[in-house]
Write a protein that holds these residues in place. Structure first.
Motif, PDB file in Angstrom:
ATOM      1  N   PHE A  94      10.430 -26.658 -18.779  1.00 28.02           N
ATOM      2  CA  PHE A  94       9.227 -26.064 -18.182  1.00 28.02           C
ATOM      3  C   PHE A  94       8.325 -27.238 -17.810  1.00 28.02           C
ATOM      4  CE2 PHE A  94       6.118 -22.237 -18.977  1.00 28.02           C
ATOM      5  CZ  PHE A  94       5.562 -22.421 -17.722  1.00 28.02           C
ATOM      6  N   HIS A  97       2.146 -27.812 -16.370  1.00 30.01           N
ATOM      7  CA  HIS A  97       1.307 -26.698 -15.927  1.00 30.01           C
ATOM      8  C   HIS A  97       0.157 -26.518 -16.907  1.00 30.01           C
ATOM      9  CE1 HIS A  97       3.834 -24.903 -18.989  1.00 30.01           C
ATOM     10  NE2 HIS A  97       2.916 -23.972 -19.143  1.00 30.01           N
ATOM     11  N   ASP A  99      -1.894 -23.228 -18.606  1.00 28.82           N
ATOM     12  CA  ASP A  99      -1.717 -21.783 -18.752  1.00 28.82           C
ATOM     13  C   ASP A  99      -2.849 -21.018 -18.061  1.00 28.82           C
ATOM     14  OD1 ASP A  99       0.523 -22.329 -20.265  1.00 28.82           O
ATOM     15  OD2 ASP A  99      -0.518 -22.155 -22.186  1.00 28.82           O
ATOM     16  N   HIS A 160       0.488 -29.320 -19.927  1.00 26.73           N
ATOM     17  CA  HIS A 160       1.593 -29.471 -20.879  1.00 26.73           C
ATOM     18  C   HIS A 160       2.922 -29.112 -20.227  1.00 26.73           C
ATOM     19  CE1 HIS A 160       0.196 -25.313 -21.174  1.00 26.73           C
ATOM     20  NE2 HIS A 160       1.440 -24.991 -21.502  1.00 26.73           N
TER      21      HIS A 160
HETATM   22 NI    NI Z   1       2.317 -23.141 -20.997  1.00 27.64          NI
END
Ligand code: NI
Length: 227
Positions: A94, A97, A99, A160
């Motif tokens: 991932f 980004h 949140d 993160h």
């Molecule tokens: Ni996240």
């Protein structure tokens, strides 16, 4: 501020959650991603209405609500029901980004401002390679990979990512919460004060200055808390 909360889950609870997730119907992780994060999100996620998700979530919420370190660090007002993810195979990373700021909770119908993000690691770190949670803050990058059953809390405003998993499977729960004390610096000050008071009480008992400091803590919390 990153805060690690060790052993949120007992050994028995961890085993129960791991057993629930072992045969769970994992789906594409983009089901809860915003439009930016969907571009970089490539993992598995457990749909929240599945039996496994509901049972594991109940175990986690009970454990969180009895954990004094978590409660002191987060001062939770609303907890978004924990979700579960899996990084393995070809869905294993991932990218960077931040949140989403507001989450709509489908169970309670409430909106939750994501003051804090949390990850509870659920797989033994020796059972997989990669999968570090890398969090950037004003002091630089922090790479986090904890024992199964332990949690990291970090400001929801942080950039993160999760590094690619190259062997095994990384299982985790993740969630957000709205804090009674919105500002990170205020929350941090209260947490440090609470921890220091605890230590003073343990070493000196309830001396008059300790009682006074405890009063200061509660009066600051009364001034800053929004419930
Ligand atoms: Ni996240």
């Amino acid at each position: 501020m990153l805060i690690e909360v060790p052993d949120v889950l007992s050994h028995a609870e961890l085993q129960k959650v791991q057993a629930l997730l072992a045969n769970a119907p994992w789906a594409d992780g983009r089901i809860t991603a915003g439009s930016q994060s969907a571009q970089v999100k490539n993992n598995w996620q457990l749909p929240e209405q599945t039996d496994q998700s509901q049972a594991a979530r109940a175990i986690l919420l009970a454990a969180l609500n009895r954990n004094p370190l978590f409660l002191s660090a987060a001062l939770p007002k609303r907890i978004f029901p924990p979700l579960f993810n899996r990084y393995a195979d070809d869905r294993n990373a991932f990218g960077n980004h931040i949140d989403n700021a507001i989450r709509h909770c489908p169970i309670s119908g409430q909106r939750v401002r994501t003051d804090l993000s949390a990850t509870i690691f659920l797989a033994d770190p020796d059972s997989y390679d990669g999968g570090e949670l890398v969090i950037e803050d004003t002091y630089g990058e922090h790479s986090v990979k904890l024992a199964a059953g332990s949690m990291v809390l970090y400001p929801g405003s942080s950039l993160h990512r999760v590094e690619p998993v190259t062997r095994g499977a990384r299982l985790a729960s993740f969630f957000w919460l709205e804090s009674m004390v919105r500002e990170t610096e205020r929350r941090r000050l209260l947490f440090e004060m609470d921890m220091s008071i605890l230590e003073l009480r343990n070493t000196q008992g309830d001396s008059a200055p300790t009682v006074n400091l405890t009063g200061c803590y509660h009066n600051l919390l009364r001034m800053w808390a929004d419930i």
